[in-house]
Design a protein around this motif. Structure first.
Motif, PDB file in Angstrom:
ATOM      1  N   ARG A  24       0.870  -1.173   0.000  1.00  0.00           N
ATOM      2  CA  ARG A  24       0.000   0.000   0.000  1.00  0.00           C
ATOM      3  C   ARG A  24       0.904   1.219   0.000  1.00  0.00           C
ATOM      4  N   PHE A  25       0.701   2.111  -0.953  1.00  0.00           N
ATOM      5  CA  PHE A  25       1.473   3.343  -1.062  1.00  0.00           C
ATOM      6  C   PHE A  25       0.539   4.535  -0.939  1.00  0.00           C
ATOM      7  N   GLU A  26       0.958   5.508  -0.173  1.00  0.00           N
ATOM      8  CA  GLU A  26       0.225   6.765  -0.074  1.00  0.00           C
ATOM      9  C   GLU A  26       1.193   7.876  -0.444  1.00  0.00           C
ATOM     10  N   THR A  27       0.818   8.662  -1.455  1.00  0.00           N
ATOM     11  CA  THR A  27       1.689   9.757  -1.875  1.00  0.00           C
ATOM     12  C   THR A  27       1.438  11.003  -1.030  1.00  0.00           C
ATOM     13  N   ARG A  28       2.418  11.878  -1.003  1.00  0.00           N
ATOM     14  CA  ARG A  28       2.313  13.119  -0.223  1.00  0.00           C
ATOM     15  C   ARG A  28       1.294  14.092  -0.832  1.00  0.00           C
ATOM     16  N   THR A  29       1.207  14.093  -2.155  1.00  0.00           N
ATOM     17  CA  THR A  29       0.374  15.076  -2.846  1.00  0.00           C
ATOM     18  C   THR A  29      -0.391  14.409  -3.992  1.00  0.00           C
ATOM     19  N   VAL A  30      -1.367  15.119  -4.522  1.00  0.00           N
ATOM     20  CA  VAL A  30      -2.067  14.636  -5.707  1.00  0.00           C
ATOM     21  C   VAL A  30      -1.090  14.598  -6.885  1.00  0.00           C
ATOM     22  N   TRP A  31      -0.179  15.549  -6.948  1.00  0.00           N
ATOM     23  CA  TRP A  31       0.844  15.533  -8.004  1.00  0.00           C
ATOM     24  C   TRP A  31       1.652  14.224  -7.936  1.00  0.00           C
ATOM     25  N   GLY A  32       2.008  13.801  -6.734  1.00  0.00           N
ATOM     26  CA  GLY A  32       2.713  12.536  -6.561  1.00  0.00           C
ATOM     27  C   GLY A  32       1.876  11.362  -7.036  1.00  0.00           C
ATOM     28  N   ALA A  33       0.568  11.416  -6.777  1.00  0.00           N
ATOM     29  CA  ALA A  33      -0.330  10.357  -7.236  1.00  0.00           C
ATOM     30  C   ALA A  33      -0.387  10.326  -8.764  1.00  0.00           C
ATOM     31  N   LEU A  34      -0.409  11.486  -9.378  1.00  0.00           N
ATOM     32  CA  LEU A  34      -0.416  11.554 -10.843  1.00  0.00           C
ATOM     33  C   LEU A  34       0.884  10.997 -11.418  1.00  0.00           C
ATOM     34  N   ARG A  35       2.004  11.267 -10.765  1.00  0.00           N
ATOM     35  CA  ARG A  35       3.280  10.699 -11.204  1.00  0.00           C
ATOM     36  C   ARG A  35       3.258   9.182 -11.078  1.00  0.00           C
ATOM     37  N   PHE A  36       2.691   8.677  -9.984  1.00  0.00           N
ATOM     38  CA  PHE A  36       2.557   7.232  -9.800  1.00  0.00           C
ATOM     39  C   PHE A  36       1.744   6.646 -10.955  1.00  0.00           C
TER      40      PHE A  36
END
Length: 126
Positions: A24-36
């Motif tokens: 399970r990964f949680e990104t710091r930001t929505v930008w990080g989620a978009l990069r993922f």
């Protein structure tokens, strides 16, 4: 992104032990989620032809910045080889700074129990 369905790159032998990995990964930001999300297709292509991969799935909730992976492998070594090579290696290094939290779980099951149930993965990830 909906759940990527359980994909079987290599058919496992019947009644054999398999190594299961959940994350399970949680990104710091929505930008990080978009990069993922942007890097997911390359890793998905790699797992779909990885030696020793018996199955894989991905769940994504990008607006909650959370992603789960679930996979089954011939051995822990096959999983390590996958993680250290191909697209996965530079992708995981490149996304490390974007991560707020990550959890991992591994266990053994039998090939007759595949595909692995997501509820079991969620339980083990806590």
């Amino acid at each position: 992104m909906p759940t990527l369905p359980w994909t079987v790159p290599n058919t496992p032998p019947r009644s054999t032990d398999v190594h299961v990995f959940a994350s399970r990964f949680e990104t710091r930001t929505v930008w990080g989620a978009l990069r993922f999300l942007a890097r997911t297709p390359g890793v998905w292509r790699q797992v779909s032809s990885a030696p020793g991969a018996y199955g894989a799935s991905l769940r994504a909730q990008p607006f909650r910045r959370t992603f789960w992976t679930l996979s089954a492998w011939e051995s822990a070594e096959a999983l390590k080889d996958f993680a250290r090579t191909g697209t996965h290696a530079p992708t995981s290094r490149g996304l490390a700074a974007q991560m707020r939290d990550a959890k991992f779980a591994t266990w053994t099951t039998t090939s007759d129990s595949l595909p692995v149930d997501w509820n079991e993965a969620f339980r083990r990830l806590g």
